[in-house]
Structure formats: C-alpha cells, structure tokens
Design a protein around this motif. Structure first.
Motif, PDB file in Angstrom:
ATOM      1  N   ALA A 167       0.816  -1.206   0.000  1.00 23.89           N
ATOM      2  CA  ALA A 167       0.000   0.000   0.000  1.00 23.89           C
ATOM      3  C   ALA A 167       0.855   1.264   0.000  1.00 23.89           C
ATOM      4  N   ASP A 168       2.040   1.223   0.635  1.00 24.78           N
ATOM      5  CA  ASP A 168       2.857   2.433   0.709  1.00 24.78           C
ATOM      6  C   ASP A 168       3.567   2.722  -0.615  1.00 24.78           C
ATOM      7  N   GLU A 169       3.748   1.722  -1.464  1.00 19.95           N
ATOM      8  CA  GLU A 169       4.389   1.936  -2.757  1.00 19.95           C
ATOM      9  C   GLU A 169       3.373   2.154  -3.874  1.00 19.95           C
ATOM     10  N   SER A 170       2.160   1.657  -3.710  1.00 22.80           N
ATOM     11  CA  SER A 170       1.114   1.846  -4.707  1.00 22.80           C
ATOM     12  C   SER A 170      -0.121   2.390  -4.007  1.00 22.80           C
ATOM     13  N   THR A 171      -1.021   1.511  -3.613  1.00 24.07           N
ATOM     14  CA  THR A 171      -2.190   1.895  -2.843  1.00 24.07           C
ATOM     15  C   THR A 171      -2.820   0.615  -2.312  1.00 24.07           C
ATOM     16  N   PHE A 172      -3.890   0.740  -1.556  1.00 22.50           N
ATOM     17  CA  PHE A 172      -4.537  -0.447  -1.002  1.00 22.50           C
ATOM     18  C   PHE A 172      -5.274  -1.218  -2.090  1.00 22.50           C
ATOM     19  N   MET A 173      -5.485  -2.498  -1.826  1.00 26.78           N
ATOM     20  CA  MET A 173      -5.969  -3.438  -2.846  1.00 26.78           C
ATOM     21  C   MET A 173      -7.288  -2.997  -3.470  1.00 26.78           C
ATOM     22  N   LEU A 174      -8.230  -2.563  -2.684  1.00 29.51           N
ATOM     23  CA  LEU A 174      -9.562  -2.254  -3.207  1.00 29.51           C
ATOM     24  C   LEU A 174      -9.502  -1.121  -4.226  1.00 29.51           C
ATOM     25  N   LEU A 175      -8.687  -0.117  -3.966  1.00 28.08           N
ATOM     26  CA  LEU A 175      -8.568   0.982  -4.913  1.00 28.08           C
ATOM     27  C   LEU A 175      -7.809   0.545  -6.160  1.00 28.08           C
ATOM     28  N   ALA A 176      -6.734  -0.212  -5.969  1.00 32.50           N
ATOM     29  CA  ALA A 176      -5.920  -0.635  -7.102  1.00 32.50           C
ATOM     30  C   ALA A 176      -6.666  -1.578  -8.030  1.00 32.50           C
ATOM     31  N   LYS A 177      -7.399  -2.520  -7.463  1.00 35.60           N
ATOM     32  CA  LYS A 177      -8.007  -3.584  -8.264  1.00 35.60           C
ATOM     33  C   LYS A 177      -9.490  -3.393  -8.491  1.00 35.60           C
ATOM     34  N   SER A 178     -10.196  -2.882  -7.507  1.00 29.59           N
ATOM     35  CA  SER A 178     -11.657  -2.994  -7.539  1.00 29.59           C
ATOM     36  C   SER A 178     -12.400  -1.674  -7.654  1.00 29.59           C
ATOM     37  N   GLY A 268      10.139 -13.959  -9.355  1.00 23.77           N
ATOM     38  CA  GLY A 268      10.588 -15.308  -9.049  1.00 23.77           C
ATOM     39  C   GLY A 268      10.621 -15.614  -7.574  1.00 23.77           C
ATOM     40  N   ARG A 269      10.133 -14.681  -6.754  1.00 20.48           N
ATOM     41  CA  ARG A 269      10.186 -14.870  -5.309  1.00 20.48           C
ATOM     42  C   ARG A 269       9.101 -15.818  -4.815  1.00 20.48           C
ATOM     43  N   CYS A 270       9.384 -16.478  -3.713  1.00 20.24           N
ATOM     44  CA  CYS A 270       8.362 -17.267  -3.024  1.00 20.24           C
ATOM     45  C   CYS A 270       7.267 -16.330  -2.543  1.00 20.24           C
ATOM     46  N   VAL A 271       6.017 -16.706  -2.758  1.00 18.01           N
ATOM     47  CA  VAL A 271       4.907 -15.833  -2.349  1.00 18.01           C
ATOM     48  C   VAL A 271       4.804 -15.697  -0.836  1.00 18.01           C
ATOM     49  N   TYR A 272       5.500 -16.576  -0.096  1.00 16.48           N
ATOM     50  CA  TYR A 272       5.485 -16.483   1.353  1.00 16.48           C
ATOM     51  C   TYR A 272       6.724 -15.764   1.878  1.00 16.48           C
ATOM     52  N   ALA A 273       7.537 -15.221   0.971  1.00 20.55           N
ATOM     53  CA  ALA A 273       8.761 -14.525   1.368  1.00 20.55           C
ATOM     54  C   ALA A 273       8.865 -13.185   0.650  1.00 20.55           C
ATOM     55  N   CYS A 274       7.714 -12.555   0.405  1.00 21.72           N
ATOM     56  CA  CYS A 274       7.683 -11.242  -0.225  1.00 21.72           C
ATOM     57  C   CYS A 274       7.420 -10.169   0.840  1.00 21.72           C
ATOM     58  N   ASP A 275       7.447  -8.925   0.411  1.00 23.43           N
ATOM     59  CA  ASP A 275       7.202  -7.818   1.342  1.00 23.43           C
ATOM     60  C   ASP A 275       5.799  -7.239   1.159  1.00 23.43           C
ATOM     61  N   ASN A 276       4.869  -8.071   0.714  1.00 21.59           N
ATOM     62  CA  ASN A 276       3.502  -7.632   0.435  1.00 21.59           C
ATOM     63  C   ASN A 276       2.722  -7.348   1.711  1.00 21.59           C
ATOM     64  N   ASP A 277       1.747  -6.413   1.617  1.00 20.52           N
ATOM     65  CA  ASP A 277       0.878  -6.163   2.765  1.00 20.52           C
ATOM     66  C   ASP A 277      -0.579  -5.890   2.385  1.00 20.52           C
ATOM     67  N   VAL A 278      -0.919  -5.922   1.075  1.00 19.74           N
ATOM     68  CA  VAL A 278      -2.315  -5.655   0.711  1.00 19.74           C
ATOM     69  C   VAL A 278      -3.161  -6.901   0.941  1.00 19.74           C
ATOM     70  N   VAL A 279      -4.448  -6.722   1.077  1.00 26.29           N
ATOM     71  CA  VAL A 279      -5.355  -7.816   1.424  1.00 26.29           C
ATOM     72  C   VAL A 279      -5.446  -8.825   0.288  1.00 26.29           C
ATOM     73  N   ASP A 280      -5.801 -10.054   0.625  1.00 29.16           N
ATOM     74  CA  ASP A 280      -6.074 -11.060  -0.402  1.00 29.16           C
ATOM     75  C   ASP A 280      -7.550 -11.430  -0.459  1.00 29.16           C
ATOM     76  N   HIS A 281      -8.362 -10.836   0.405  1.00 30.43           N
ATOM     77  CA  HIS A 281      -9.811 -11.033   0.346  1.00 30.43           C
ATOM     78  C   HIS A 281     -10.482  -9.877   1.071  1.00 30.43           C
ATOM     79  N   GLN A 282     -11.651  -9.471   0.567  1.00 29.53           N
ATOM     80  CA  GLN A 282     -12.381  -8.364   1.178  1.00 29.53           C
ATOM     81  C   GLN A 282     -13.840  -8.420   0.747  1.00 29.53           C
ATOM     82  N   VAL A 283     -14.729  -8.093   1.667  1.00 26.71           N
ATOM     83  CA  VAL A 283     -16.147  -7.925   1.347  1.00 26.71           C
ATOM     84  C   VAL A 283     -16.533  -6.481   1.645  1.00 26.71           C
ATOM     85  N   VAL A 284     -17.417  -5.929   0.800  1.00 22.05           N
ATOM     86  CA  VAL A 284     -17.871  -4.552   0.949  1.00 22.05           C
ATOM     87  C   VAL A 284     -19.392  -4.541   0.862  1.00 22.05           C
TER      88      VAL A 284
END
Length: 409
Positions: A167-178, A268-284
């Motif tokens: 989110a600090d490098e781009s934005t939060f998931m809902l705004l970026a994707k949805s 090529g990074r392991c998805v469990y060894a990244c620096d990600n912090d945006v959500v992977d699921h959300q309901v609105v």
C-alpha cells in the motif's frame, strides 16, 4: 486523425495506444517513459525519458494517455490538463482523495475531454445488462451480489510479487483492483452510494504459511512442484509471448530471458517470502440512495473467471457470468438467456472483454467531435467511485460504517 502522446508506456499505456492506432483514427506522436525499450514501442514518435520534458513544450498532441504508476498520476494529469490536452487516465485516478479532487478540478477548469479508464462500463456484457435494467425488465433493483474473482495466479502476480503488493508503494488493494467494480455497481444502479461497511485482510500470503523446506525463490525450491503459486509453472510456458503478464517481467521474453527474470527479479520470489501487505480477500457492503443495497466480494482464491453478478428486482432477477445474462421473469415464470460473449477474456490480457477497445473508441470519438456523450463517466462520477473505495478501507480498518453523504455529482 487524432494525435496522441503516451505518458507511461508500460502494459496498460501501450495497450490503449495500440488499440487507438489500430482503429486507423489515431497516431502516436510522442511517448514519455524512463525505459528506452518502451519508448521504442512507437517508431516515429518523439521520445522523452521524462514526461516533464514533454510538458515543457507547447502542446504536441490532441490528447494524452496517462498510464504511469498509480502514485505518479496526479502531477502529469494536472499539468497536461492545464496545457489543454484531452486526457485518458488509467485507473485509479490517484492514491489520495486530495489528489483525485485536484485532478477532477483541473479537468473541469480546462474543459478537456477527460475519461478515467473504467473499462467495465464499455463491455458488450455491461451494455446489454444496463439496457435490461433501464428498460425495467426486472422492475426496481432492490439488491445486488457481485463477485470479483481475481484469480490465484493474478493475485500472486500483481498483488504479492508485483507492483501493487504494498500500500505504501502503490495503494490499497480495493482501490488498485476494484475501483472498476465499485464504479460498475454505481453505473448499473444509477444511484450514488450513501453508506459503506467492509471486512477483509491478508489471510494467506504471509511468512507463517510458508511450507517447510521452501526456498526464497521458486527456481531453487524443492517444494515448488506442488505449490499453486510456482513462478516456473506460471511464467515459463509463456516464453516468447510479448503480452501481459510476461511483458512486465522482462523485455527479453525468450526462455533464457524469463529464467533470468525469475532468478533475479521480483516475480521469481516465493509468495510467502515477499514484502507484500495488501489484502487477499475483502467484502464490501453498500447502501445506495433510496435503500438499494449491494454486497461485493473481492478474493484472490478463485480460478481465472469473469466477474459474477446476481441482481434482484421487484419483477424479476438477473444472473450474469460475464458471458451471458439469464433473466428470470416473476410474472411469466420464464427464464431468458442473453448471450454477450466478448471477443477477449475478462482480464487485462484479453482486453477486459472488449472494454479496452470500446473505451478507446469512445475517447477518440469524443476528442474528434468535442461531444462528451461517448464517455460513460463524468469526472465527478469517477471521483465518487474512488471515494467509495476509501470509505470501504476506512471501514475495514476501523470496524465502523462510513457515510458518503454529500458526494459531488
């Protein structure tokens, strides 16, 4: 012939520009991008390493396509509006409410033709669905269920390993994707949202879920063959393909180039060894003017499918899967199927089911004729859909229901 400048010649900017040129109604006369390989995608266009070089000149084109990274939208959008360019702006408009308001104000001051790339409004599927609703086929819309199935591989590609993972490098998931989807729901109902609540989080792509023995990179990993998110399985079969998603990994799409990108780059990074912090699921949960409600689910744990929607009205209901609409009539008890199968799939790779091409066509028509009717969202409407995303994120973080009363129309 409409002349275009491209600011940000990555995947989206290049796609929109190529659609425009492909109509025979436009040509690219200038391109600004830090990467020389991307500037070379438009032979004959004046190349600039920085958009500010282009903006320092008198107006060089009728219109500009702005498709830089999300955080870099506001400066060029405001400046090119001041210079008198018509503007096609990739979504999201910007990553702060103040910046979105500044862009809208600049567009309105300039009188420019201004379109945010809400491509879902322009698909044959949406046009057919909107026509059914507007002609009253199911009476008054009372409630909506809408699912955005991001897809397991797309979640890993863009929101765990990729440019939109933090989110600090781009934005939060809902705004970026949805913001696509929130805008789409406003478009279908024809009403503004008044209240929002939301829940969700980053559930799976976390270090504690890393399988025993997993390496930091898929190319070195002993458990990779059984991992759904294997970068080798996702990308190597695409070697030789210059289109998205491989195009964001490397300009060298040979097998050797892809392997090098997986060996040294972020994908090529392991998805469990990244620096990600945006959500992977959300309901609105949304409440519209007049009491209509909608529930929206965004999840990364799906196959790569079209969006799926159920709309419930006072005289009938509609089930939609992105290809076809099934209309149920409460008076006759009959169901009617309306086929709307698009020419491409519903992803960016497939042109969002025809939405990309139709958006570009509408923009070119508006620029050429100075009639804004082909553009299906006004600056104020685009702002409203973005404000819904911020309200939902505030609700997700605080647990409170957030009001949007008084949003500009």
């Amino acid at each position: 012939m409409v002349t275009l400048a491209v600011v940000g010649a990555g995947s989206r900017g290049t796609s929109y520009a190529r659609h425009a040129v492909g109509t025979g109604r436009a040509r690219v006369v200038a391109v600004a991008d830090p990467l020389a390989g991307r500037r070379d995608r438009f032979p004959g266009a004046a190349p600039y390493a920085d958009w500010r070089e282009l903006a320092a000149l008198p107006r060089q084109a009728d219109a500009v396509i702005i498709a830089t990274q999300d955080r870099d939208h506001v400066e060029p959008a405001v400046r090119f509006a001041e210079l008198g360019y018509d503007i096609l702006l990739e979504k999201p408009m910007a990553v702060s409410e103040d910046d979105c308001r500044a862009i809208v104000a600049a567009a309105e001051r300039s009188g420019a033709v201004f379109a945010v790339c809400h491509v879902l409004r322009y698909t044959p599927y949406t046009r057919a669905l909107k026509a059914l609703l507007d002609e009253g086929r199911i009476g008054e819309v009372v409630s909506v269920q809408h699912l955005e199935p991001v897809g397991w591989w797309h979640q890993a590609h863009s929101y765990v390993r990729g440019n939109w993972r933090r989110a600090d490098e781009s934005t939060f998931m809902l705004l970026a994707k949805s913001c696509h989807d929130l805008d789409w729901l406003v478009h279908l109902t024809g009403k503004q949202v008044t209240r929002v609540s939301s829940f969700g989080g980053l559930h799976h792509f976390r270090p504690e879920n890393r399988p025993a023995g997993a390496a930091d990179r898929c190319l070195d990993c002993s458990v990779e063959p059984g991992c759904p998110y294997s970068a080798k399985r996702l990308y190597l079969p695409l070697a030789g393909d210059h289109s998205w998603p491989l195009s964001v990994l490397t300009d060298d799409v040979s097998e050797a180039g892809v392997l090098e990108a997986l060996r040294t780059g972020p994908y090529g990074r392991c998805v469990y060894a990244c620096d990600n912090d945006v959500v992977d699921h959300q309901v609105v949960n949304l409440e519209f003017e007049g009491g209509t409600t909608a529930s929206f689910t965004m999840t990364g744990f799906t196959p790569a499918l079209h969006r799926q929607t159920r709309i419930f009205g006072t005289r009938g209901s509609i089930d939609g899967d992105g290809d076809r609409l099934t209309v149920h009539d409460f008076v006759t008890g009959r169901s009617t199927v309306v086929e709307t199968r698009p020419s491409g799939d519903g992803t960016a790779r497939g042109g969002h089911g025809g939405g990309d091409e139709a958006l570009v066509e509408a923009f070119l028509t508006a620029v050429a004729t100075r009639e804004r009717a082909p553009i299906l969202s006004s600056p104020a409407e685009s702002l409203h859909s973005h404000l819904i995303a911020w309200a939902a994120e505030r609700s997700r973080l605080t647990g409170e229901t957030v009001s949007l009363e008084g949003t500009p129309r």
